[in-house]
Write a protein that holds these residues in place. Structure first.
Motif, PDB file in Angstrom:
ATOM      1  N   ASN A  50     133.602  76.502 133.412  1.00 49.43           N
ATOM      2  CA  ASN A  50     134.796  76.406 132.573  1.00 49.43           C
ATOM      3  C   ASN A  50     135.502  75.117 132.959  1.00 49.43           C
ATOM      4  OD1 ASN A  50     134.624  78.909 131.072  1.00 49.43           O
ATOM      5  ND2 ASN A  50     134.928  79.906 133.048  1.00 49.43           N
ATOM      6  N   ILE A  51     135.608  74.223 131.994  1.00 47.09           N
ATOM      7  CA  ILE A  51     136.098  72.870 132.239  1.00 47.09           C
ATOM      8  C   ILE A  51     137.388  72.633 131.466  1.00 47.09           C
ATOM      9  CG2 ILE A  51     135.549  70.405 131.905  1.00 47.09           C
ATOM     10  CD1 ILE A  51     133.678  71.713 133.917  1.00 47.09           C
ATOM     11  N   VAL A  52     138.303  71.920 132.077  1.00 53.16           N
ATOM     12  CA  VAL A  52     139.471  71.426 131.357  1.00 53.16           C
ATOM     13  C   VAL A  52     139.206  69.947 131.111  1.00 53.16           C
ATOM     14  CG1 VAL A  52     141.953  71.056 131.429  1.00 53.16           C
ATOM     15  CG2 VAL A  52     140.977  73.120 132.465  1.00 53.16           C
ATOM     16  N   ALA A  53     138.962  69.613 129.847  1.00 48.59           N
ATOM     17  CA  ALA A  53     138.574  68.251 129.480  1.00 48.59           C
ATOM     18  C   ALA A  53     139.752  67.512 128.858  1.00 48.59           C
ATOM     19  CB  ALA A  53     137.410  68.289 128.492  1.00 48.59           C
ATOM     20  N   PRO A  54     139.960  66.265 129.244  1.00 48.70           N
ATOM     21  CA  PRO A  54     141.053  65.487 128.669  1.00 48.70           C
ATOM     22  C   PRO A  54     140.734  65.047 127.242  1.00 48.70           C
ATOM     23  CG  PRO A  54     139.769  64.117 130.148  1.00 48.70           C
ATOM     24  CD  PRO A  54     139.202  65.499 130.242  1.00 48.70           C
ATOM     25  N   THR A  55     141.761  64.986 126.419  1.00 48.88           N
ATOM     26  CA  THR A  55     141.577  64.485 125.056  1.00 48.88           C
ATOM     27  C   THR A  55     142.209  63.112 124.887  1.00 48.88           C
ATOM     28  OG1 THR A  55     143.598  65.531 124.236  1.00 48.88           O
ATOM     29  CG2 THR A  55     141.559  66.818 124.094  1.00 48.88           C
ATOM     30  N   ASP A  56     142.821  62.598 125.938  1.00 50.30           N
ATOM     31  CA  ASP A  56     143.539  61.324 125.840  1.00 50.30           C
ATOM     32  C   ASP A  56     142.778  60.154 126.459  1.00 50.30           C
ATOM     33  OD1 ASP A  56     143.743  62.111 128.465  1.00 50.30           O
ATOM     34  OD2 ASP A  56     145.891  61.723 128.643  1.00 50.30           O
ATOM     35  N   MET A  57     141.482  60.347 126.744  1.00 48.49           N
ATOM     36  CA  MET A  57     140.696  59.287 127.386  1.00 48.49           C
ATOM     37  C   MET A  57     139.531  58.822 126.522  1.00 48.49           C
ATOM     38  SD  MET A  57     140.721  60.743 131.286  1.00 48.49           S
ATOM     39  CE  MET A  57     139.743  59.389 131.917  1.00 48.49           C
ATOM     40  N   ALA A  58     139.495  59.254 125.262  1.00 51.97           N
ATOM     41  CA  ALA A  58     138.422  58.876 124.325  1.00 51.97           C
ATOM     42  C   ALA A  58     137.041  59.233 124.878  1.00 51.97           C
ATOM     43  CB  ALA A  58     138.505  57.392 123.968  1.00 51.97           C
ATOM     44  N   MET A  59     136.959  60.370 125.565  1.00 48.45           N
ATOM     45  CA  MET A  59     135.683  60.812 126.133  1.00 48.45           C
ATOM     46  C   MET A  59     134.930  61.655 125.120  1.00 48.45           C
ATOM     47  SD  MET A  59     136.723  61.937 130.011  1.00 48.45           S
ATOM     48  CE  MET A  59     135.070  62.011 130.678  1.00 48.45           C
ATOM     49  N   ASN A  60     133.606  61.651 125.255  1.00 45.07           N
ATOM     50  CA  ASN A  60     132.783  62.561 124.468  1.00 45.07           C
ATOM     51  C   ASN A  60     132.201  63.607 125.420  1.00 45.07           C
ATOM     52  OD1 ASN A  60     130.300  61.466 125.593  1.00 45.07           O
ATOM     53  ND2 ASN A  60     130.502  59.774 124.161  1.00 45.07           N
ATOM     54  N   LEU A  61     131.515  64.591 124.858  1.00 47.27           N
ATOM     55  CA  LEU A  61     130.977  65.677 125.670  1.00 47.27           C
ATOM     56  C   LEU A  61     129.991  65.175 126.717  1.00 47.27           C
ATOM     57  CD1 LEU A  61     130.788  68.718 126.213  1.00 47.27           C
ATOM     58  CD2 LEU A  61     129.037  68.835 124.433  1.00 47.27           C
ATOM     59  N   MET A  62     129.166  64.201 126.362  1.00 50.95           N
ATOM     60  CA  MET A  62     128.217  63.639 127.323  1.00 50.95           C
ATOM     61  C   MET A  62     128.958  63.093 128.545  1.00 50.95           C
ATOM     62  SD  MET A  62     126.165  60.094 127.211  1.00 50.95           S
ATOM     63  CE  MET A  62     127.732  59.364 127.650  1.00 50.95           C
ATOM     64  N   GLU A  63     130.047  62.373 128.313  1.00 51.12           N
ATOM     65  CA  GLU A  63     130.809  61.797 129.419  1.00 51.12           C
ATOM     66  C   GLU A  63     131.481  62.877 130.267  1.00 51.12           C
ATOM     67  OE1 GLU A  63     131.937  57.546 127.347  1.00 51.12           O
ATOM     68  OE2 GLU A  63     133.038  59.337 126.758  1.00 51.12           O
ATOM     69  N   VAL A  64     131.914  63.954 129.632  1.00 50.50           N
ATOM     70  CA  VAL A  64     132.499  65.073 130.375  1.00 50.50           C
ATOM     71  C   VAL A  64     131.445  65.685 131.289  1.00 50.50           C
ATOM     72  CG1 VAL A  64     133.499  67.384 130.175  1.00 50.50           C
ATOM     73  CG2 VAL A  64     134.274  65.552 128.644  1.00 50.50           C
ATOM     74  N   VAL A  65     130.260  65.938 130.758  1.00 50.08           N
ATOM     75  CA  VAL A  65     129.175  66.509 131.579  1.00 50.08           C
ATOM     76  C   VAL A  65     128.873  65.600 132.758  1.00 50.08           C
ATOM     77  CG1 VAL A  65     126.712  67.098 131.606  1.00 50.08           C
ATOM     78  CG2 VAL A  65     128.153  67.849 129.697  1.00 50.08           C
ATOM     79  N   ARG A  66     128.795  64.309 132.502  1.00 46.20           N
ATOM     80  CA  ARG A  66     128.499  63.362 133.588  1.00 46.20           C
ATOM     81  C   ARG A  66     129.631  63.294 134.596  1.00 46.20           C
ATOM     82  NH1 ARG A  66     125.716  58.176 130.751  1.00 46.20           N
ATOM     83  NH2 ARG A  66     126.052  57.350 132.828  1.00 46.20           N
ATOM     84  N   SER A  67     130.873  63.279 134.138  1.00 47.33           N
ATOM     85  CA  SER A  67     131.994  63.146 135.075  1.00 47.33           C
ATOM     86  C   SER A  67     132.158  64.386 135.953  1.00 47.33           C
ATOM     87  CB  SER A  67     133.297  62.814 134.339  1.00 47.33           C
ATOM     88  OG  SER A  67     133.694  63.883 133.521  1.00 47.33           O
ATOM     89  N   VAL A 111     114.537  71.220 120.117  1.00 46.22           N
ATOM     90  CA  VAL A 111     115.613  71.204 119.128  1.00 46.22           C
ATOM     91  C   VAL A 111     115.742  72.584 118.482  1.00 46.22           C
ATOM     92  CG1 VAL A 111     116.407  70.176 116.953  1.00 46.22           C
ATOM     93  CG2 VAL A 111     115.317  68.750 118.691  1.00 46.22           C
ATOM     94  N   LYS A 112     116.975  73.018 118.328  1.00 44.38           N
ATOM     95  CA  LYS A 112     117.290  74.275 117.662  1.00 44.38           C
ATOM     96  C   LYS A 112     118.231  73.982 116.497  1.00 44.38           C
ATOM     97  CE  LYS A 112     117.067  77.128 121.858  1.00 44.38           C
ATOM     98  NZ  LYS A 112     117.839  78.056 122.708  1.00 44.38           N
ATOM     99  N   GLU A 113     118.497  75.009 115.715  1.00 44.51           N
ATOM    100  CA  GLU A 113     119.403  74.875 114.569  1.00 44.51           C
ATOM    101  C   GLU A 113     120.794  74.389 115.004  1.00 44.51           C
ATOM    102  OE1 GLU A 113     120.128  74.820 110.597  1.00 44.51           O
ATOM    103  OE2 GLU A 113     118.218  75.471 111.450  1.00 44.51           O
ATOM    104  N   ASN A 114     121.219  74.802 116.202  1.00 46.18           N
ATOM    105  CA  ASN A 114     122.561  74.459 116.686  1.00 46.18           C
ATOM    106  C   ASN A 114     122.561  73.267 117.649  1.00 46.18           C
ATOM    107  OD1 ASN A 114     121.215  75.923 118.692  1.00 46.18           O
ATOM    108  ND2 ASN A 114     123.059  76.987 119.378  1.00 46.18           N
ATOM    109  N   SER A 115     121.504  72.462 117.629  1.00 45.15           N
ATOM    110  CA  SER A 115     121.430  71.285 118.507  1.00 45.15           C
ATOM    111  C   SER A 115     122.372  70.190 118.039  1.00 45.15           C
ATOM    112  CB  SER A 115     120.001  70.725 118.540  1.00 45.15           C
ATOM    113  OG  SER A 115     119.138  71.566 119.259  1.00 45.15           O
ATOM    114  N   ARG A 116     123.020  69.564 119.008  1.00 46.35           N
ATOM    115  CA  ARG A 116     123.849  68.379 118.767  1.00 46.35           C
ATOM    116  C   ARG A 116     123.667  67.439 119.953  1.00 46.35           C
ATOM    117  NH1 ARG A 116     127.895  68.465 114.661  1.00 46.35           N
ATOM    118  NH2 ARG A 116     127.929  66.248 115.169  1.00 46.35           N
ATOM    119  N   LEU A 117     123.988  66.184 119.753  1.00 42.09           N
ATOM    120  CA  LEU A 117     124.009  65.228 120.858  1.00 42.09           C
ATOM    121  C   LEU A 117     125.421  65.213 121.430  1.00 42.09           C
ATOM    122  CD1 LEU A 117     121.952  62.213 119.457  1.00 42.09           C
ATOM    123  CD2 LEU A 117     121.149  64.152 120.825  1.00 42.09           C
ATOM    124  N   GLY A 118     125.515  65.421 122.727  1.00 42.91           N
ATOM    125  CA  GLY A 118     126.824  65.440 123.376  1.00 42.91           C
ATOM    126  C   GLY A 118     127.599  64.149 123.204  1.00 42.91           C
TER     127      GLY A 118
END
Length: 110
Positions: free
Chosen positions: A18-35, A83-90
């Protein structure tokens, strides 16, 4: 005013974070996973978020409304493994207030 969002990321070992991700840093999901170091270094987002490798593929579990897939994302997913029906690129999912409650599972490493 921007806000942080609560998201759930299930890593490749099946562990939920369970992550609290910032919305004010122009991050995407990939960057959240990496950070938050939820995937071994060098195995997730290897192209740096350019939609050119599909290493940040994830499965969207929640009913969160996401932006439409762009041509680049469609092209990469058409060539990716697992790949699945619900696949997306982070790298194509921006952290915005609308992502509150997002739940994803990281796709297996290909």
């Amino acid at each position: 005013m921007e806000q942080d969002v609560n998201i759930k990321i299930i890593d490749r070992d099946g562990v939920a974070h369970n992550i609290v991700a910032p919305t004010d840093m122009a991050m995407n999901l990939m960057e959240v996973v990496r950070s938050f170091e939820l995937a071994p270094e060098g195995t997730f987002g290897t192209c740096g978020g350019m939609a050119m490798c599909a290493s940040c593929q994830c499965y969207v579990i929640s009913n969160t409304v996401l932006p439409e897939k762009q041509d680049e994302e469609e092209a990469m997913l058409s060539e990716a493994f697992y790949v699945k029906e619900n696949s997306r690129l982070g790298c194509q999912i921006q952290m915005t207030p609308q992502m509150e409650g997002l739940e994803v599972e990281l796709a297996p490493e290909s």
